[in-house]
Design a protein around this motif. Sequence first.
Motif, PDB file in Angstrom:
ATOM      1  N   LYS A 279       0.818  -1.209   0.000  1.00  0.00           N
ATOM      2  CA  LYS A 279       0.000   0.000   0.000  1.00  0.00           C
ATOM      3  C   LYS A 279       0.859   1.271   0.000  1.00  0.00           C
ATOM      4  O   LYS A 279       0.570   2.236  -0.699  1.00  0.00           O
ATOM      5  CB  LYS A 279      -0.912  -0.003   1.227  1.00  0.00           C
ATOM      6  CG  LYS A 279      -1.844   1.195   1.340  1.00  0.00           C
ATOM      7  CD  LYS A 279      -2.992   1.114   0.373  1.00  0.00           C
ATOM      8  CE  LYS A 279      -3.979   2.237   0.562  1.00  0.00           C
ATOM      9  NZ  LYS A 279      -4.989   2.260  -0.498  1.00  0.00           N
ATOM     10  N   LEU A 280       1.905   1.258   0.786  1.00  0.00           N
ATOM     11  CA  LEU A 280       2.774   2.434   0.889  1.00  0.00           C
ATOM     12  C   LEU A 280       3.971   2.331  -0.040  1.00  0.00           C
ATOM     13  O   LEU A 280       4.339   3.299  -0.709  1.00  0.00           O
ATOM     14  CB  LEU A 280       3.258   2.601   2.331  1.00  0.00           C
ATOM     15  CG  LEU A 280       4.170   3.798   2.595  1.00  0.00           C
ATOM     16  CD1 LEU A 280       3.425   5.105   2.362  1.00  0.00           C
ATOM     17  CD2 LEU A 280       4.696   3.759   4.018  1.00  0.00           C
ATOM     18  N   SER A 281       4.565   1.148  -0.102  1.00  0.00           N
ATOM     19  CA  SER A 281       5.821   1.042  -0.844  1.00  0.00           C
ATOM     20  C   SER A 281       5.612   1.129  -2.354  1.00  0.00           C
ATOM     21  O   SER A 281       6.510   1.568  -3.072  1.00  0.00           O
ATOM     22  CB  SER A 281       6.557  -0.250  -0.491  1.00  0.00           C
ATOM     23  OG  SER A 281       5.761  -1.372  -0.790  1.00  0.00           O
ATOM     24  N   PHE A 282       4.451   0.733  -2.843  1.00  0.00           N
ATOM     25  CA  PHE A 282       4.237   0.809  -4.297  1.00  0.00           C
ATOM     26  C   PHE A 282       4.288   2.259  -4.799  1.00  0.00           C
ATOM     27  O   PHE A 282       5.049   2.563  -5.717  1.00  0.00           O
ATOM     28  CB  PHE A 282       2.910   0.139  -4.684  1.00  0.00           C
ATOM     29  CG  PHE A 282       2.681   0.083  -6.162  1.00  0.00           C
ATOM     30  CD1 PHE A 282       3.241  -0.934  -6.925  1.00  0.00           C
ATOM     31  CD2 PHE A 282       1.945   1.062  -6.813  1.00  0.00           C
ATOM     32  CE1 PHE A 282       3.054  -0.969  -8.307  1.00  0.00           C
ATOM     33  CE2 PHE A 282       1.763   1.035  -8.187  1.00  0.00           C
ATOM     34  CZ  PHE A 282       2.311   0.011  -8.933  1.00  0.00           C
ATOM     35  N   PRO A 283       3.494   3.160  -4.222  1.00  0.00           N
ATOM     36  CA  PRO A 283       3.598   4.549  -4.709  1.00  0.00           C
ATOM     37  C   PRO A 283       4.931   5.203  -4.354  1.00  0.00           C
ATOM     38  O   PRO A 283       5.411   6.072  -5.083  1.00  0.00           O
ATOM     39  CB  PRO A 283       2.430   5.266  -4.016  1.00  0.00           C
ATOM     40  CG  PRO A 283       2.120   4.442  -2.826  1.00  0.00           C
ATOM     41  CD  PRO A 283       2.430   3.023  -3.216  1.00  0.00           C
TER      42      PRO A 283
END
Lengths: 540, 433
Positions: free
Chosen positions: A298-302
């Motif tokens: 959720k956080l690391s992708f963007p």
Amino acid sequence: MRISHKSRLISLLGASALVAATLTIVPAQAAAVGPLCNGASPVQSCQGTTSDGAPYVMMVPANFNGMVALYSHGYRYNIDIPAGIPIVGGYKITNTPEPIPGGNPTVANYFLSQGIAVMGSGFARQGWNLDSAVSTNVELIETFKKKFTTTTKVVAWGSSLGGIITQTLAEKYPTLVDAVAPMCMADNVAAELTMAGDFLWGMKTFFDPTIKAGNYSAGALGNAEALGDIVKVLTVMGKLQAGVASGAWPDTSSPAGKALEKAGIPSRSAILLLGLMAGLPTQSAHFDSVSGPEGALKLSFPLAVSPALAVLENGANAAILAILATQDVELQAGGTVFDNSSTDYAARVADSSVIFNAALSGNTAITAMLGVLAASPRAKATASAKVASLAATTGKINVPTIMMTGVADPITPAGATQRIIDKYTEQYAAEKDAARKAANRSGSYRTPAKKLLAIWSVTPKSWTKFDAAGSPITTAPAAPGTNHCNFTTANLVTVAKLLVTAGSTGSLPINAATFSAVRKSGGLLIDPDFSAPLLKYYGN
Amino acid sequence: MKAFNRRKLVTASAMLAVTALTITTVPAQAFSPKSEVGVSANEIKLGITIPMTGAASPGYNKVPAAMKAYFDYVNANGGVNGRKITLVVKDDQYVPTQAVAKTNELILKDRVFALVSPLGTANNKAVAASVNPAKRGVPVLFVNTGFSGFADVKKYPTTYSLLPSYVMEAKIMAEYIKDNFAGKTIGLVYQDDDFGSDALAGFKTAGVKFATTVGYASGSQSATTAAGWVTKLKAANCDVVILFGVSSATAAGLGTAAALKYAPQWILGSVGGDATTIKAAGVPAGVLYNAVGASFLPSTTDTADEYVSLFSGIYAKAVPGSAFDNNVLVGMNSAFVTVQALQAAGKNPTRKSLIAAINSKGSTFASAGLLPLNYSASSHVGYNGYWFGKYSPTGDLKPDGGKYTLYTTDSGSGAVVKSTYKRPAMPAKGLPN
């Protein structure tokens, strides 16, 4: 830049009740021919060629009210492209006239139903044709006025390369046009080629040293070299996409690239760095760089992945044009045109490397990658003087001007429009200063009228979608504000209406109705304080 | 039409275009001739971007509630010149591109008067580059980051730091090491971005020699990556390890080190010792025990401190059941300073008058800080120093020897010296006049 498709134009014209004409490509000729009109009603179609051999079409409604709208189409490749080439294979050089954007029937209907004629040329040559296209348009306007002697107003608009053609027309021949609307406007050739060249040079330096990235031969050999580059660049991009998660570098990578891989720097960081140094947007048709799939990413992708995927998506679109435009301008200039012999890529990414620090894998990785770029052989242009002699915009605004551009356009970045805005800000300040000085003499101050209205096609809050497995979905239509000249019909009609009003009245319609219309058009923003980064050529 | 009127029309209409409102839906407000965006007869609207969800949110997500608690306290006591303060909170998930999008919303859609306490170095730099509050004239008050660059008045003319810079912190930390761990083998784990580079600059200025340095890319911290840190630190025989990172990195580092039976003397940067974050990461707050930490505010357990006493009482009523920790104290103190800035901006505050007020009066603002604020027309530096202490078994930072020994310096080559600053008494009832 925006490519016009003859087949689409013809089918749309056939579907329009108001447009009865069928287009025929008129072969290039040495002398002006026409216009030859069919006398049809309610819309008669005229065609001919200007003296440079450029075919044109005029569509004139029976209730012609004296205004004609001249449209300039975007960039068309100047070589045929074999069917086997990805994405653009099968393209044939065409000079089919394009009197309305993409042959859009709704846009045509708007003009013609108002009693406004439309016209457009296919131009005498394709590729980067700013000089010749402006000359063609000047002649076309004169030809129209001579044929339709009740003409009182001429408005001009255009997309992409057609945008800068339109702006240049208004700068050089302000008495010929009453209002203009450059859309998704290209920047000057040097700035556009710098963006293209930086990205291609970076691809060569990191991922495949056999990419020529310029210095193409003349003739068929040069065509083959350029097409070979397209295949190589797209192949590398495919490998980069495949390695986004693992960080693996393409097997064709340079020794320096492989050393960076060995140091643990993922290839996604390297492609992002190339995008940032070239000035490609970090948001694209399907990657917003803010969304992540539910779960662990959720956080690391963007934060770490999405910006690289956006650059890849934008880069795939931009690289083809970058290669073919470079080849075309090299042929015109008689030598190489890309020059990064004194480019400081570290300075280029000073701000963005902070913003995208995580996606670039941290300062140590950034320093290592920039070190490779600094140590790699640079390109030195041999035909800079010739490129400098090609037509260019100064940013001078002479007539009411409406600009519209996407904030994440990867081909003609929003910075091209911003440059005009910045120039006009200076111009307007000088005009006010002059008005104040005049007022000191006359005792009466009148604020100069504003002559530039910028409309931004903005992106939604977020748009990346994920499937059940958490993989990004890339089949949805491109988000507003992304891709090249990605405007809706409503957007185009909105600009057309503003253009007509400005042309009729001689001033920009800056009022509540305009802002309401722009808002209702969807995805558009008028914000005098919005500021897009200029192209990297200008030193930011 | 005069230029002024046209400009106002353009601006107003642009806002409407973004907010999808029509003119008739704008609430009727008794605007004075000098009315400003985000200021009505009854309200001053402020905005904050901060991680409210996601991996980086624990701890930080308490800041807005803490700020609101103090603003509500002020509102209940008459507000600022009769206007109530409202705070619009946007969740940026600690992602710079989200911070840009959310800040645009705050400015264009919510039409806030000013941004206040936006968090994160990268996020604030992204906003500065992409949203350009300076060009828009939007004040960015008391950014929640210690990146030294934000004190650059020329580059960020509408931005004000509050926290001491990371350069200052590193220099002062070096002094502490010299005094307390002379001759020990020192290691450093740092966030490999501008946050960490500020610290590296400070340590370099102070002449600290590290046996090893380990950088990690922001967002990459995990038990797996921390195991790699430990391997390197062990190999370098480090007796003392500075961890200059966010609290999630502290959780990964100290949690993994404990699991691997590696127990150097830890020294944590001021933003890395938050027990709330560490517990949210599944690591017991006890890993903090005996680690050295730093702060510029009083200890949250120092109930004798008048600010801690007042703020903890206000917070307990506003957010029952939520622990009063350093995130809360930082948030309430930021709100406290903000209220004074708004008051100083005049009866009909404008963005320009707000900036002018901080430049001219900001150094006299009261606050919970144990060091002075350093605002002027040429300086947007907030606090300029730290005290050191050790963490209790429950993760509370307490000063060495029960007494605050304050050190001060600058972000340049200035010396580190003991501070002689005496904090003025808190305004009556914590309500600045």
